[in-house]
Design a protein around this motif. Structure first.
Motif, PDB file in Angstrom:
ATOM      1  N   ILE B  48      -2.639 -43.047 -25.701  1.00 49.92           N
ATOM      2  CA  ILE B  48      -2.172 -42.436 -24.459  1.00 49.92           C
ATOM      3  C   ILE B  48      -1.681 -43.522 -23.515  1.00 49.92           C
ATOM      4  CG2 ILE B  48      -2.737 -40.854 -22.577  1.00 49.92           C
ATOM      5  CD1 ILE B  48      -5.325 -40.278 -23.887  1.00 49.92           C
ATOM      6  N   GLU B  50       1.063 -43.891 -19.700  1.00 45.85           N
ATOM      7  CA  GLU B  50       2.150 -43.323 -18.915  1.00 45.85           C
ATOM      8  C   GLU B  50       3.475 -43.937 -19.380  1.00 45.85           C
ATOM      9  OE1 GLU B  50       0.606 -44.350 -15.151  1.00 45.85           O
ATOM     10  OE2 GLU B  50       1.391 -46.388 -15.185  1.00 45.85           O
ATOM     11  N   SER B  51       4.587 -43.402 -18.869  1.00 42.21           N
ATOM     12  CA  SER B  51       5.874 -43.946 -19.295  1.00 42.21           C
ATOM     13  C   SER B  51       5.983 -45.382 -18.812  1.00 42.21           C
ATOM     14  CB  SER B  51       7.019 -43.107 -18.732  1.00 42.21           C
ATOM     15  OG  SER B  51       7.029 -43.176 -17.348  1.00 42.21           O
ATOM     16  N   SER B  53       4.378 -47.813 -20.381  1.00 41.96           N
ATOM     17  CA  SER B  53       3.158 -48.540 -20.728  1.00 41.96           C
ATOM     18  C   SER B  53       3.299 -49.284 -22.053  1.00 41.96           C
ATOM     19  CB  SER B  53       1.974 -47.570 -20.799  1.00 41.96           C
ATOM     20  OG  SER B  53       2.201 -46.616 -21.811  1.00 41.96           O
ATOM     21  N   LYS B  55       4.109 -47.846 -25.106  1.00 43.31           N
ATOM     22  CA  LYS B  55       3.758 -47.069 -26.293  1.00 43.31           C
ATOM     23  C   LYS B  55       4.891 -47.080 -27.309  1.00 43.31           C
ATOM     24  CE  LYS B  55       3.792 -43.275 -24.132  1.00 43.31           C
ATOM     25  NZ  LYS B  55       4.134 -43.009 -22.795  1.00 43.31           N
ATOM     26  N   GLU B 181       5.533 -39.427 -29.078  1.00 45.52           N
ATOM     27  CA  GLU B 181       5.860 -38.301 -28.203  1.00 45.52           C
ATOM     28  C   GLU B 181       6.549 -37.183 -28.984  1.00 45.52           C
ATOM     29  OE1 GLU B 181       5.088 -38.029 -25.056  1.00 45.52           O
ATOM     30  OE2 GLU B 181       5.204 -39.968 -24.045  1.00 45.52           O
ATOM     31  N   SER B 184       7.485 -34.202 -26.647  1.00 46.88           N
ATOM     32  CA  SER B 184       8.075 -34.316 -25.312  1.00 46.88           C
ATOM     33  C   SER B 184       9.342 -33.478 -25.243  1.00 46.88           C
ATOM     34  CB  SER B 184       8.391 -35.768 -24.989  1.00 46.88           C
ATOM     35  OG  SER B 184       9.563 -36.165 -25.629  1.00 46.88           O
ATOM     36  N   SER B 213       1.352 -40.353 -27.072  1.00 46.44           N
ATOM     37  CA  SER B 213       1.817 -39.394 -26.081  1.00 46.44           C
ATOM     38  C   SER B 213       1.380 -39.809 -24.683  1.00 46.44           C
ATOM     39  CB  SER B 213       1.268 -38.006 -26.395  1.00 46.44           C
ATOM     40  OG  SER B 213       1.669 -37.094 -25.416  1.00 46.44           O
ATOM     41  N   HIS B 214       2.079 -39.285 -23.695  1.00 48.84           N
ATOM     42  CA  HIS B 214       1.636 -39.499 -22.320  1.00 48.84           C
ATOM     43  C   HIS B 214       0.700 -38.368 -21.911  1.00 48.84           C
ATOM     44  CE1 HIS B 214       4.760 -36.495 -21.894  1.00 48.84           C
ATOM     45  NE2 HIS B 214       4.172 -36.161 -20.762  1.00 48.84           N
ATOM     46  N   ASP B 215       0.628 -37.361 -22.784  1.00 47.29           N
ATOM     47  CA  ASP B 215      -0.093 -36.158 -22.426  1.00 47.29           C
ATOM     48  C   ASP B 215      -1.520 -36.214 -22.967  1.00 47.29           C
ATOM     49  OD1 ASP B 215      -0.723 -33.662 -21.570  1.00 47.29           O
ATOM     50  OD2 ASP B 215       0.160 -32.649 -23.311  1.00 47.29           O
ATOM     51  N   TYR B 230      -2.298 -49.329 -20.835  1.00 46.43           N
ATOM     52  CA  TYR B 230      -1.791 -49.477 -19.473  1.00 46.43           C
ATOM     53  C   TYR B 230      -1.025 -50.789 -19.392  1.00 46.43           C
ATOM     54  CZ  TYR B 230      -1.568 -49.610 -14.415  1.00 46.43           C
ATOM     55  OH  TYR B 230      -1.105 -49.653 -13.120  1.00 46.43           O
TER      56      TYR B 230
END
Lengths: 279, 319
Positions: B48, B50-51, B53, B55, B181, B184, B213-215, B230
């Motif tokens: 996980i 956020e955008s 980060s 990933k 993602e 998304s 995913s960010h979710d 992060y």
């Protein structure tokens, strides 16, 4: 193919195709269509009549026959020069866009150099140096007209290369050759076609300019050469419009038809443009 | 250990042209910064973040679609970056991605049949008849009727496109699926469908799944273990079962909504954050309500605080 069907349904493109086919058929079947031998001497400076539809020129040759033969020379020069120019341009563009790195820098540097040289003076210079001859003309035009194709193809290759589907194919295990054949080329092909048609038009115009300036092959009867003789041998002064207007109209019509076709290829290859046009 | 990531870093150098460089220094973006984890066969490993980060860069580096700056990725003990082209092709046969945004990952000029045949052709699997049979079987598994084979991606819905992309990856029968993602841009209902489909196919094919995913909900729902990223680093790694209860890193707790983030100086969104935040110390220090003096100068190591639970935070003492 969707592109082909789009070109067929586009009315302007249809007009372009018809005009072009008339000229191409005229050039192919010139021997059958010419009412007289274009090299035979009749009475000079005749006005249009039933036997000589467009009259005769300063040495008594039938202008209408010359006009039909001119389609052959002009179209040959246009298509051959276009083939050479687009061939070089596509090769340079694909290599530079796909390989990147130093090769890209060198090729694009070369492209820019050729691009900034004004075409007409360069072509004049080279053709004076090489001498008259239809194949020299083709070669010279071909060697001068490739940079814009190279630039356009390169930028398209760059955008395709960075697209998600090329990345996905790479992740599937595809090598460079595969990516080129399966994804880059199909996505660049419509652009190559459109660019080819436009380059043919430009080459025909360049050939006419060269011939008009007296740098063409005097033995090859192109439309440009006809204009040259009409200008040099008193056709303009005597206001013999039937001598100099027809070749001019033929050149214009050819270029118009090629431009119309290239527009519709571009539209057909871009779904967004196509949708905008349907509305 | 089917896939192991060891101290992996991927940095981007953002160069300005020589003239503009008078005003701006070149930026170093640490998209992935010293990331280590190992994925065991058969598990669902969730990531996980956020955008911005890192990933996606992590996924791309693991697939060797971009170069790493330091560290290594090991597939069954073999370094991915040391592979020659035939070994790499074999690696890509067994480790497959599903990217976000199937919109752009499918060639708009190919119809679905050609798209699905491509992986089989690349690896020279089967003759025309067997390939058709494979593709037919796969279509059935992703719940699409054979009539879709003639359609172009633009004629499919978002969920259908993503299922086609998933099918394309699965046709190679990979061991590992790296899904970046995968849901998304899809609405909640379709998200659930695609996710359920992926988990079902994972069971059927015995896949190992890395789910990025960010979710939080998506990842928590599906994963056996979860890593929280992060700004290019993993800040917490723990089991998926009781993830919410055990979560103790301030950033994870912020993601879970149990703790607040200190309003920081507004920074630009996404990747630009790295430009300023990645020099020394904990990247989260400026937003962390528990930050200590040391957080601003030394970046915390990821260490095990209890069985199977790793945290990178100075403020949390090991149990």
């Amino acid at each position: 193919m969707r592109l082909a069907s789009h070109v067929k349904t586009n009315r302007l493109a249809m007009v372009g195709m018809i005009i072009l086919w008339v000229f191409i058929l005229g050039a192919v079947f010139a021997q059958l269509l010419m009412p007289h031998d274009p090299w035979r001497h009749f009475v000079p400076f005749m006005s249009p009549s039933v036997t000589h539809v467009l009259g005769t020129d300063d040495v008594g040759r039938d202008i209408f026959s010359e006009l039909i033969l001119g389609a052959r020379v002009s179209l040959t020069v246009g298509f051959m020069a276009g083939l050479i120019a687009v061939g070089i341009g596509v090769l340079v563009g694909l290599l530079a866009g796909f390989r990147r790195g130093y090769l890209d820098e060198i090729l694009m540097g070369l492209t820019d150099v050729v691009l900034v040289i004004p075409a007409l003076p360069l072509v004049i210079l080279v053709s004076v140096y090489l001498g008259p001859g239809i194949w020299y003309t083709i070669l010279v035009i071909g060697l001068v007209f490739w940079p814009s194709t190279a630039r356009v193809i390169r930028s398209q290759v760059l955008s395709v290369r960075q697209s998600g589907y090329v990345e996905s194919a790479r992740a599937l295990g595809a090598g460079d050759g595969w990516l080129m054949r399966r994804h880059v080329l199909p996505n660049v092909l419509p652009l190559i076609l459109a660019k080819f048609v436009l380059t043919v038009a430009a080459a025909m115009l360049m050939e006419a300019s060269l011939s008009f300036l007296g740098l063409g092959d005097p033995m090859a009867k192109s439309w440009g050469m006809m204009l040259h003789y009409a200008f040099a041998r008193g056709g303009f002064i005597r206001e013999m419009w039937w001598w100099y207007v027809p070749p001019g109209v033929c050149i214009s019509l050819c270029i118009l038809s090629l431009t119309l076709i290239s527009f519709s290829i571009e539209e057909g290859s871009d779904p967004r443009l196509r949708r905008a046009l349907d509305r | 250990m089917i896939l192991e990531v060891r101290h992996l870093s991927t940095h981007y150098l953002v160069r300005h042209n020589p003239l503009a460089r008078f005003g701006h220094r070149d930026h170093l973006i640490r998209a992935v910064d010293d990331v280590s984890f190992a994925v065991t066969a058969g598990e669902v490993f969730g990531i996980i973040g956020e955008s911005g980060s890192g990933k996606t860069t992590l996924a791309r580096t693991m697939l060797r679609l971009c170069d790493s700056t330091a560290g290594d990725v090991l597939h069954r003990g073999r370094s991915v970056f040391a592979m020659n082209s035939s070994e790499l092709k074999q690696y890509r046969h067994s480790v497959q991605p599903v990217f976000q945004d199937a919109d752009s990952t499918l060639d708009p000029r190919q119809h679905v049949g050609a798209i699905l045949e491509e992986p089989l052709l690349i690896h020279g699997i089967g003759d025309a008849a067997t390939r058709r049979q494979y593709i037919g079987g796969m279509l059935e598994q992703i719940n699409l009727s054979p009539s879709f084979l003639q359609r172009h991606p633009s004629e499919l819905s978002g969920g259908q496109r993503q299922r086609v992309a998933l099918a394309r990856s699965l046709l190679l029968n990979p061991e590992v699926l790296i899904a970046d993602e995968p849901t998304s841009g899809l609405d909640p209902l379709v998200t659930t469908q695609v996710l359920a489909l992926m988990l079902r196919l994972k069971q059927d094919h015995g896949l190992t799944l890395i789910l990025i995913s960010h979710d939080l909900e998506t990842v928590a729902y599906a994963s056996d273990r979860i890593a929280v990223m992060y700004r290019g680093r993993i800040v917490e790694l723990s089991g998926g079962e009781d993830f919410a209860q055990r979560a103790s890193h301030p950033y994870t707790r912020f993601l879970l909504g149990v703790e607040r983030r200190v309003p920081e100086i507004p920074v630009l969104e996404g990747v630009h954050e790295h430009i300023h935040g990645a020099e020394d110390g904990c990247a989260y220090a400026n937003s962390c309500p528990h930050h200590l003096h040391v957080c601003h100068s030394i970046s915390p190591e990821l260490r095990e605080t209890s069985q199977g639970h790793l945290i990178a935070c100075h403020a949390i003492a090991p149990e």
